[in-house]
Each structure stands twice: as structure tokens, then as C-alpha cells.
Design an enzyme around this catalytic site. Structure first.
Site, short mmCIF file in Angstrom:
data_model
loop_
_atom_site.label_atom_id
_atom_site.label_comp_id
_atom_site.label_asym_id
_atom_site.label_seq_id
_atom_site.Cartn_x
_atom_site.Cartn_y
_atom_site.Cartn_z
N ARG A 245 -13.23 15.89 -33.68
CA ARG A 245 -12.56 16.97 -32.95
C ARG A 245 -13.02 18.27 -33.58
O ARG A 245 -12.31 18.93 -34.31
CB ARG A 245 -11.03 16.86 -33.03
CG ARG A 245 -10.44 15.63 -32.35
CD ARG A 245 -10.12 15.79 -30.87
NE ARG A 245 -11.21 15.56 -29.95
CZ ARG A 245 -11.07 15.11 -28.70
NH1 ARG A 245 -9.90 14.79 -28.23
NH2 ARG A 245 -12.10 15.00 -27.90
N PHE B 28 -7.55 21.93 -24.36
CA PHE B 28 -7.83 20.51 -24.51
C PHE B 28 -9.06 20.22 -23.64
O PHE B 28 -9.24 20.83 -22.59
CB PHE B 28 -6.65 19.60 -24.12
CG PHE B 28 -6.99 18.15 -24.38
CD1 PHE B 28 -7.11 17.70 -25.67
CD2 PHE B 28 -7.28 17.29 -23.34
CE1 PHE B 28 -7.51 16.38 -25.93
CE2 PHE B 28 -7.67 15.98 -23.59
CZ PHE B 28 -7.78 15.52 -24.88
N THR B 29 -9.86 19.26 -24.08
CA THR B 29 -11.17 19.02 -23.47
C THR B 29 -11.10 18.86 -21.94
O THR B 29 -11.70 19.64 -21.20
CB THR B 29 -11.81 17.77 -24.09
OG1 THR B 29 -10.87 16.69 -24.02
CG2 THR B 29 -12.15 18.01 -25.57
N LYS C 156 -0.01 8.06 -23.39
CA LYS C 156 0.40 8.42 -24.75
C LYS C 156 1.90 8.13 -24.92
O LYS C 156 2.30 6.99 -25.07
CB LYS C 156 0.08 9.89 -25.02
CG LYS C 156 -1.39 10.17 -25.32
CD LYS C 156 -2.25 10.18 -24.10
CE LYS C 156 -3.59 10.84 -24.32
NZ LYS C 156 -4.45 10.76 -23.13
N TYR D 57 0.84 -1.20 0.00
CA TYR D 57 0.00 0.00 0.00
C TYR D 57 0.87 1.25 0.00
O TYR D 57 0.57 2.22 -0.69
CB TYR D 57 -0.93 0.03 1.22
CG TYR D 57 -1.93 1.16 1.14
CD1 TYR D 57 -3.17 0.98 0.52
CD2 TYR D 57 -1.61 2.43 1.63
CE1 TYR D 57 -4.06 2.02 0.39
CE2 TYR D 57 -2.51 3.48 1.50
CZ TYR D 57 -3.73 3.27 0.88
OH TYR D 57 -4.61 4.31 0.75
N ASP E 93 1.71 20.62 -20.04
CA ASP E 93 1.04 19.34 -20.25
C ASP E 93 2.04 18.53 -21.08
O ASP E 93 2.19 18.74 -22.28
CB ASP E 93 -0.27 19.54 -21.01
CG ASP E 93 -0.98 18.23 -21.28
OD1 ASP E 93 -0.31 17.18 -21.27
OD2 ASP E 93 -2.20 18.25 -21.52
N PHE F 47 -18.74 14.91 -26.13
CA PHE F 47 -18.33 14.10 -27.28
C PHE F 47 -18.23 12.61 -26.92
O PHE F 47 -18.39 11.75 -27.77
CB PHE F 47 -17.00 14.59 -27.85
CG PHE F 47 -15.89 14.63 -26.85
CD1 PHE F 47 -15.73 15.73 -26.02
CD2 PHE F 47 -15.00 13.57 -26.72
CE1 PHE F 47 -14.72 15.76 -25.07
CE2 PHE F 47 -13.98 13.60 -25.79
CZ PHE F 47 -13.85 14.69 -24.95
N1 F0G Z 1 -3.80 16.23 -22.06
C1 F0G Z 1 -3.76 15.89 -23.37
C2 F0G Z 1 -2.98 16.72 -24.33
C3 F0G Z 1 -4.47 14.77 -23.81
O1 F0G Z 1 -4.44 14.44 -25.10
C4 F0G Z 1 -5.22 14.01 -22.88
C5 F0G Z 1 -6.00 12.86 -23.30
C6 F0G Z 1 -5.21 14.40 -21.54
C7 F0G Z 1 -4.49 15.51 -21.17
C8 F0G Z 1 -6.00 13.66 -20.49
O2 F0G Z 1 -5.40 12.48 -20.19
O3 F0G Z 1 -7.01 10.72 -20.96
O4 F0G Z 1 -5.13 10.16 -19.40
O5 F0G Z 1 -7.06 11.48 -18.61
N2 F0G Z 1 -6.25 12.63 -24.51
C9 F0G Z 1 -6.92 11.46 -25.05
C10 F0G Z 1 -7.03 11.61 -26.53
C11 F0G Z 1 -8.19 11.11 -24.38
O6 F0G Z 1 -7.69 10.74 -27.14
O7 F0G Z 1 -6.47 12.53 -27.12
P1 F0G Z 1 -6.20 11.14 -19.77
#
Ligand code: F0G
Length: 471
Positions: free
Chosen positions: A395, A137-138, A271, A85, A228, A462
Site C-alpha cells: 500500500r 481508496f484505489t 469486510k 430472478y 463508504d 497493484f
Molecule cells: N472501499 C473500501 C474502503 C475498500 O477497502 C474496498 C476494498 C472497496 C471499497 C471496494 O470493495 O473489493 O468489494 O469491490 N478493499 C479490499 C482491500 C480490496 O483489500 O482492502 P470491493
């Protein structure tokens, strides 16, 4: 994956193909489907590729997130998971990898990127503060807004033009940022949020000169700069390729220098770092670290696992090392370019220059007869799936969501459909099949009718929105 790209990949003369620096040890069978199967699956999924079952997908280019193939070393590392843990040895291995390759002092692991975004947003944004960034970014913007922040896009104008060929379309426009600081006062800026590379702009990189200048500007005003770092490795590749003075430097050296201009970073390790799950947050300031360490135990897990199993942290530590090898990045981006060159031969409209992780088809140019209210990029993703079982993602206006103040749609200039390439998963033959399907859909473009949204969730619509075809 050889082909014409030998020229653009740095070879001087004669045909000398390159290939992946790995071979395949285990395979996963794919299911081929018929047109009628796909019609039914798509209707069941509300014309949203996120709602398809992966069993109904042939080549899955939905995302490069968590979809990469791990190496034999990473799988072996999974067996070395220390599932204590507290104080797991894998945490210390991960900490070492972050310190060595990203250069930050203090590490907070999280279950994935948005877990880290949540923590940094809660710790570093006061209600009403502005958060300038190089395009939204979303999940990043949503966490900033949920923490009471106001996102402001300060990316260069070229980023919004799919045809502009500038080499660093991810750069911050320093004049826009200075204007914001003048208008709002430095105390009302939470921090600068710098993405490496910019996903929503088509995977466009930030130059070293830009991050350096940004550091100076932030220092002058006493503002923090956070990265990021989700696709920093790919950003480093573009710097090596395009920025004077960096051709002879390794990806690892470039990445480390890039990070040195920032106060900290968060990352979705799903990624660049070649794992199926995981993320992190790392900073240099002890006080901020203490606050983050306080928050992580509330939302993720203890500060030495942050929602991950020990084995996940081990795979991540190994993945970080593998991701920073020049030969790896070269073949990763080489495969994206191979697909781009096939599409180019058929004059398929897409974002240029081609970015690091995906091809972004320009849905406006595919379907000039559809307005953004008819969701051209969502339509294109649906048509591609129907044609061949290839899964891509929207997108455009659906991803952009609504303005929290007015409640109306955000109408982004870019209306794109993303063909995202997982790392170390598909072959050149898969890319050929993808290109031919895009061509077929492009040739049938005048018959596309568009979609209407019939269900809209409150957050990140989305992912779960449902659509019906327009008559
Ligand atoms: N920042 C970037 C630039 C991203 O592309 C993503 C996720 C995140 C943060 C969030 O990270 O998914 O691990 O919580 N991008 C994915 C995509 C979902 O399909 O581009 P996460």
C-alpha cells in the site's frame, strides 16, 4: 487470543483475559512450504503477492475482503436461498437489515463494493466536478475519475504521518474542505465521500463529532454526504473506545447514529459484514434511488439481486446482524492489537495508532536505503513471503498509481505493507508466527535490494504489475 491486551481492551485490574465469542466447527488444512518453493513461486508471480497461488501461501494476510469465516447460521442461511430472478425473499431480509442497522430507506444490492462505487459515481458526478474525500481508496477514486470527477484529498494532515498518535486520523479537515468549496463553488462539488475507517491511512477512524460537523457544513452549502460504510462497524468500535459520551453506547447504536448524518452509503459487505461476496448501496432520496435502480439493471443485475445469488443476500443479512455485536468487534480488533503488541515489543516500525483491520508496516522505516522508485513496500511484502510464506500486500507507490493528468507516479507519503487480518479465521498462534517472521525480516532489513517494475497494467496496477529484483 488473550494476552497483555486485557489492559487496553477495557479491563480494570488483575489479569482477566478475553477470548473469541465462538468456537471452531470446521477446519481447512494449510500447506507449509520450503524456502526454495517460495523463491520459485515468488519469481513466477513477478514479485507481486496478488499473483501468487493461494496454495503456495501459508498464512494469508493479503486482505480482509471476502476472506472471513461465515458462522453456522450464515451457512444455514445459504440453504434458504430463494433463487427467484425477481423479488427474492432474501432481498427483503437484506433490505430489512440495512434499514435497521444502517438506517437508510432504499437499497440497491451489488456484486461487491466497487459495483456500488461504479453506480454512485455514474449517478452523482457530473464531468469536471470535484469529489473531496478523506484520503483516496484505489477503486473508489478510480470510479470517481472514470465518471469524470476530480478527487481531492481533504483528510487531516496527521493521517499522512505514521507516527502521529491522534485518535481520529480519519477525520476530514473542515478548513481544507471549506477552502475547496470557496475556490470551486458548491455547485462544482459532486458530494463528499467519507470513508469509515480509512483503509489507506492504516484503518484510522472518523469521530462522531467530525461527521456531525461535516453534515452541518454540507447543509450550509447544499452538498450531499455519502459514506463508504465498508468498515463502519470497526469505526464505531473506536468511537465507543475513544470519544467522550460513547463508552456506554452499543456498536449498533453508534453505527446507526453515524449513518444518520449522511445521505446514503455504499459498502463492500466482504469486510465488516462477514460474507465472501456482496455489496450494497443505500440512499434516502427517492429520485437518486430511481437513477441507481436504472443503472443497476444495466451493470449488475435486477434491482432485487444486483449480481448476487439469493443465498448470498441471506448470508449478508445474517452477517450484518452478527457484525454489529459488541463482543464480535471486541475480539476482532483485539486480535489485531495482539499482533501489534508483539511487534511493538521488537520496535517494529508501523502506523500508529493501530487501526481496525490490519497492521500497516512502515516500509520507509524498514528500508531507508531504498527510494520510492525502488518500491520499498512491494519489497517488504516479497521478503515476508520468502521468509515464511505469509502473504501481505503493498500500500504505497504501486497502489497509488499514476496521476491521470501528468502520467507520473503518485508518490504517497505513506509507503506501507499491510498485514490484513481476516475475521474469525486465524488463531493467536498464527499471530505469533506472523510476528516472528516480521521480526526476522526486520533484522535482515539492510540486505534488501528493492525491485523494478517490468509490467504495468493500465488500471489498478497493484493487482497485476510484475517486478524483478534490482541487482
Ligand atoms: N472501499 C473500501 C474502503 C475498500 O477497502 C474496498 C476494498 C472497496 C471499497 C471496494 O470493495 O473489493 O468489494 O469491490 N478493499 C479490499 C482491500 C480490496 O483489500 O482492502 P470491493
Amino acid at each position: 487470543m488473550s494476552g497483555k491486551i486485557h489492559q487496553t481492551m477495557g479491563q480494570q485490574s488483575g489479569r482477566r483475559s478475553w477470548a473469541e465469542p465462538w468456537k471452531i466447527k470446521m477446519v481447512e488444512p494449510l500447506r507449509m512450504t520450503q524456502h526454495e518453493d517460495r523463491q520459485k513461486a515468488l519469481a513466477d508471480a513477478g514479485y507481486n503477492t496478488f499473483l501468487l497461488r493461494s496454495d503456495d501461501v501459508y498464512i494469508d494476510l493479503l486482505t480482509d475482503s471476502g476472506t472471513s469465516a461465515m458462522s453456522d447460521r450464515q451457512w444455514a442461511g445459504m440453504m434458504l436461498g430463494d433463487e427467484a430472478y425477481a423479488g427474492s425473499r432474501n432481498f427483503y431480509r437484506l433490505e430489512e437489515a440495512i434499514q435497521k442497522y444502517y438506517g437508510y430507506r432504499y437499497l440497491v444490492p451489488t456484486h461487491q463494493g466497487r459495483g456500488a462505487e461504479h453506480l454512485i459515481s455514474q449517478a452523482a458526478i457530473r464531468k469536471g466536478q470535484f469529489v473531496p474525500g478523506n484520503m483516496y481508496f484505489t477503486t473508489t477514486r478510480l470510479h470517481q475519475e472514470l465518471a469524470g470527477g476530480i478527487f481531492v484529498d481533504v483528510i487531516v494532515d496527521e493521517a499522512h504521518d505514521p507516527a502521529d498518535l491522534s485518535p481520529f486520523k480519519g477525520n476530514v479537515d473542515l478548513a481544507k474542505l471549506e477552502q475547496l468549496i470557496r475556490d470551486q463553488g458548491a455547485a462544482n462539488i459532486a458530494y463528499v465521500s467519507l470513508a469509515t475507517t480509512v483503509n489507506m491511512a492504516g484503518g484510522q477512524p472518523v469521530s462522531m463529532a467530525n461527521v456531525k460537523a461535516l453534515r452541518e457544513l454540507c447543509d450550509r452549502h447544499g452538498i450531499k454526504l455519502f459514506l463508504d460504510a465498508t468498515r463502519l462497524v470497526e469505526n464505531a468500535w473506536f468511537i465507543q473506545e475513544r470519544e467522550p459520551g460513547y463508552a456506554g453506547r452499543s456498536i449498533a447504536e453508534i453505527a446507526l447514529e453515524f449513518c444518520s448524518y449522511s445521505d446514503g452509503a455504499w459498502s463492500s459487505a466482504k469486510k465488516d459484514s462477514l460474507v465472501n461476496i456482496g455489496g450494497w448501496l443505500a440512499v434516502n432520496d427517492w429520485t437518486l434511488f430511481e437513477e441507481l435502480r436504472n443503472l443497476v439493471v444495466v451493470y449488475e443485475g435486477l434491482h432485487t439481486y444486483g449480481g448476487l445469488a439469493g443465498r448470498d443476500m441471506e448470508a449478508m443479512a445474517i452477517g450484518i446482524v452478527e457484525s454489529m455485536q459488541d463482543e464480535h468487534v471486541r475480539s476482532r480488533i483485539g486480535q489485531v492489537r495482539y499482533l501489534a503488541e508483539l511487534l511493538d515489543d521488537w520496535r517494529i516500525p508501523m502506523v500508529r495508532p493501530v487501526g481496525g483491520h490490519a497492521i500497516f508496516l512502515d516500509a520507509r522505516a524498514f528500508y531507508p536505503h531504498l527510494s520510492q522508485d525502488e518500491f520499498p513496500a512491494q519489497t517488504l511484502a516479497a521478503e515476508l513471503y520468502l521468509d515464511s510464506g505469509i502473504r501481505s500486500m503493498e500500500r504505497g507507490v504501486v497502489s497509488a498509481g499514476r496521476d491521470p493528468k501528468t502520467g507520473g507516479h503518485h508518490y504517497p507519503k505513506l509507503e506501507l505493507t499491510r498485514l490484513t487480518i481476516p475475521r474469525r479465521v486465524y488463531t493467536q498462534a498464527h499471530m505469533d508466527v506472523v510476528a516472528e517472521s516480521v521480526k526476522a525480516v526486520y533484522e535482515a532489513r539492510t540486505s534488501a535490494r528493492g525491485l523494478k517494475m517490468v509490467y504495468e497494467p493500465r488500471y489498478l496496477r497493484f493487482f497485476q504489475a510484475r517486478f524483478e529484483p534490482l541487482a
